[in-house]
Scaffold this active site. Sequence first.
Site, short mmCIF file in Angstrom:
data_model
loop_
_atom_site.label_atom_id
_atom_site.label_comp_id
_atom_site.label_asym_id
_atom_site.label_seq_id
_atom_site.Cartn_x
_atom_site.Cartn_y
_atom_site.Cartn_z
N ARG A 2 -23.33 4.79 3.60
CA ARG A 2 -23.93 4.19 3.06
C ARG A 2 -24.12 3.65 1.45
O ARG A 2 -24.89 5.00 1.15
CB ARG A 2 -24.90 3.48 3.84
CG ARG A 2 -26.06 2.53 3.13
CD ARG A 2 -27.73 2.04 4.21
NE ARG A 2 -26.75 1.21 5.71
CZ ARG A 2 -27.13 0.86 6.38
NH1 ARG A 2 -28.37 0.31 5.69
NH2 ARG A 2 -27.05 0.65 7.31
N HIS A 62 -19.41 -3.94 6.44
CA HIS A 62 -20.35 -2.93 7.78
C HIS A 62 -19.61 -3.66 9.19
O HIS A 62 -19.98 -3.71 10.03
CB HIS A 62 -22.33 -3.82 8.17
CG HIS A 62 -23.15 -3.17 8.74
ND1 HIS A 62 -22.69 -2.10 8.66
CD2 HIS A 62 -24.15 -3.21 8.61
CE1 HIS A 62 -23.85 -1.57 8.80
NE2 HIS A 62 -24.74 -2.04 9.66
N GLN A 91 -21.40 -2.21 12.52
CA GLN A 91 -22.00 -2.93 12.96
C GLN A 91 -21.43 -4.34 14.04
O GLN A 91 -21.42 -4.12 14.61
CB GLN A 91 -23.00 -3.57 12.29
CG GLN A 91 -24.21 -5.11 12.69
CD GLN A 91 -24.79 -4.62 13.03
OE1 GLN A 91 -26.15 -3.75 12.40
NE2 GLN A 91 -25.16 -4.81 14.97
N ASP A 113 -28.06 -13.30 10.07
CA ASP A 113 -28.37 -12.29 9.73
C ASP A 113 -29.58 -12.34 7.67
O ASP A 113 -29.43 -13.69 7.66
CB ASP A 113 -27.41 -11.13 8.48
CG ASP A 113 -27.86 -10.47 7.62
OD1 ASP A 113 -28.46 -9.03 8.12
OD2 ASP A 113 -26.65 -9.42 7.54
N CYS A 123 -28.50 -8.40 13.59
CA CYS A 123 -28.00 -7.02 12.94
C CYS A 123 -28.81 -6.20 12.48
O CYS A 123 -29.24 -5.19 13.49
CB CYS A 123 -27.18 -6.94 12.17
SG CYS A 123 -27.47 -7.25 11.01
N ARG A 154 -25.23 0.32 18.99
CA ARG A 154 -24.97 1.29 17.39
C ARG A 154 -24.79 2.56 17.78
O ARG A 154 -23.64 3.13 17.93
CB ARG A 154 -25.94 1.08 16.81
CG ARG A 154 -26.03 -0.69 15.82
CD ARG A 154 -24.89 -0.63 15.03
NE ARG A 154 -24.45 0.44 14.20
CZ ARG A 154 -24.99 -0.08 12.82
NH1 ARG A 154 -25.78 -0.84 12.54
NH2 ARG A 154 -25.06 0.85 11.61
N1 CP Z 1 -28.42 -3.18 11.21
C1 CP Z 1 -28.63 -2.32 10.84
O1 CP Z 1 -27.32 -1.72 9.68
O2 CP Z 1 -29.64 -1.70 10.67
P1 CP Z 1 -30.08 -0.62 9.70
O3 CP Z 1 -30.16 -0.84 8.32
O4 CP Z 1 -31.82 0.19 9.61
O5 CP Z 1 -29.25 0.79 9.36
N1 NVA Z 2 -27.06 -7.77 5.07
C1 NVA Z 2 -27.98 -6.41 5.07
C2 NVA Z 2 -27.85 -5.80 6.50
C3 NVA Z 2 -28.72 -5.30 6.91
C4 NVA Z 2 -28.10 -3.59 7.78
C5 NVA Z 2 -27.83 -5.97 4.02
O1 NVA Z 2 -27.02 -6.02 3.49
O2 NVA Z 2 -29.26 -5.69 3.54
#
Ligand code: CP
Ligand code: NVA
Length: 306
Positions: A108, A135, A138, A226, A265, A293
């Site tokens: 990430r 993502h 997701q 989101d 999400c 997930r």
């Molecule tokens: N949806 C998602 O990726 O959640 P987290 O940021 O908690 O991993």
């Molecule tokens: N769009 C959000 C998703 C988190 C899972 C972010 O990037 O923070």
Amino acid sequence: MTTDSDPRHFLDIDDVSRDELATILERASEYKRAQRADEDHAVLEDRTLGMIFQKPSTRTRVSFETGMTQLGGHAVFLGEDDIQLGRGEPLKDTSRTLSRYVDAVMARVFKHENIDVLAEYSTVPVVNGLTDDAHPCQTLADLLTIREHEDGFEDVSAAWIGDGNNVAQSFALGCALTDIDLTVATPEGYEIDDAVIERARMLSGEPTVTTDPIEAVTDADIIYTDVWISMGQEDERDVRMANFEGFQVCSELLEHAPEASVMHCLPAHRGEEIADDVIEGERSIVFDQAENRLHAQKALLSWLLE
Ligand code: CP
Ligand code: NVA
């Protein structure tokens, strides 16, 4: 350690074909059933997943780590500040080093180019656990959830309401791969990238784009939103809060889609992109998404490593 010098990576959802996606989703359903029946499915014994995190996470971290345990393997959490990456060791050196130890890397990161660098220098599969642009893990869970709730993808229509962000972009590509009819409603200036629209078009599934949330949700089966302020955008908070006014998924908006299920999400900011009574309401399937997930990523990992 896997020794394949040209591994398969999963950097966005369109890195898999329609058939491959179908295989992964089918396997995810099978693992979900097996886990609930307490049946052994330890197909990754002695395998290790390295997990690099430059941003916080609840779902991604815990589902990957738990998933590896359930598959008989092991996951190593590598927070940026716990490894030399946080002190400036180049990603390409991190990638080449990890490749000598682990069987796959999940990362990430902020810039999407950074996951490309990890993949370029890795001799084991690299999985995108969220970048500023995408993502795909997701999306795998989202598609599994839609398939369960809509009994497949045929004649399903979805509406994305809010920011054309990382989650929206991978979801648009996922809809294109499964022929879900998607309409995306964003404020001006927050649209999905043109390059992503073009990739969706190449998959024969360009979304309809609008700035009108009511137009987008009318008679939809799925309404998805989101956060308005993603990780790394905290400085833009005031501007974004003003620009996203009118884009909240609230009960008034849901009146235009009487059959729709609501997706998010997570994490959610109640009172911003989604109203509390909607996320807590009967039509919310957000925790099915969160659970999926786990199943979807187990399927992805076993597919990548088999
Ligand atoms: N949806 C998602 O990726 O959640 P987290 O940021 O908690 O991993
Ligand atoms: N769009 C959000 C998703 C988190 C899972 C972010 O990037 O923070």
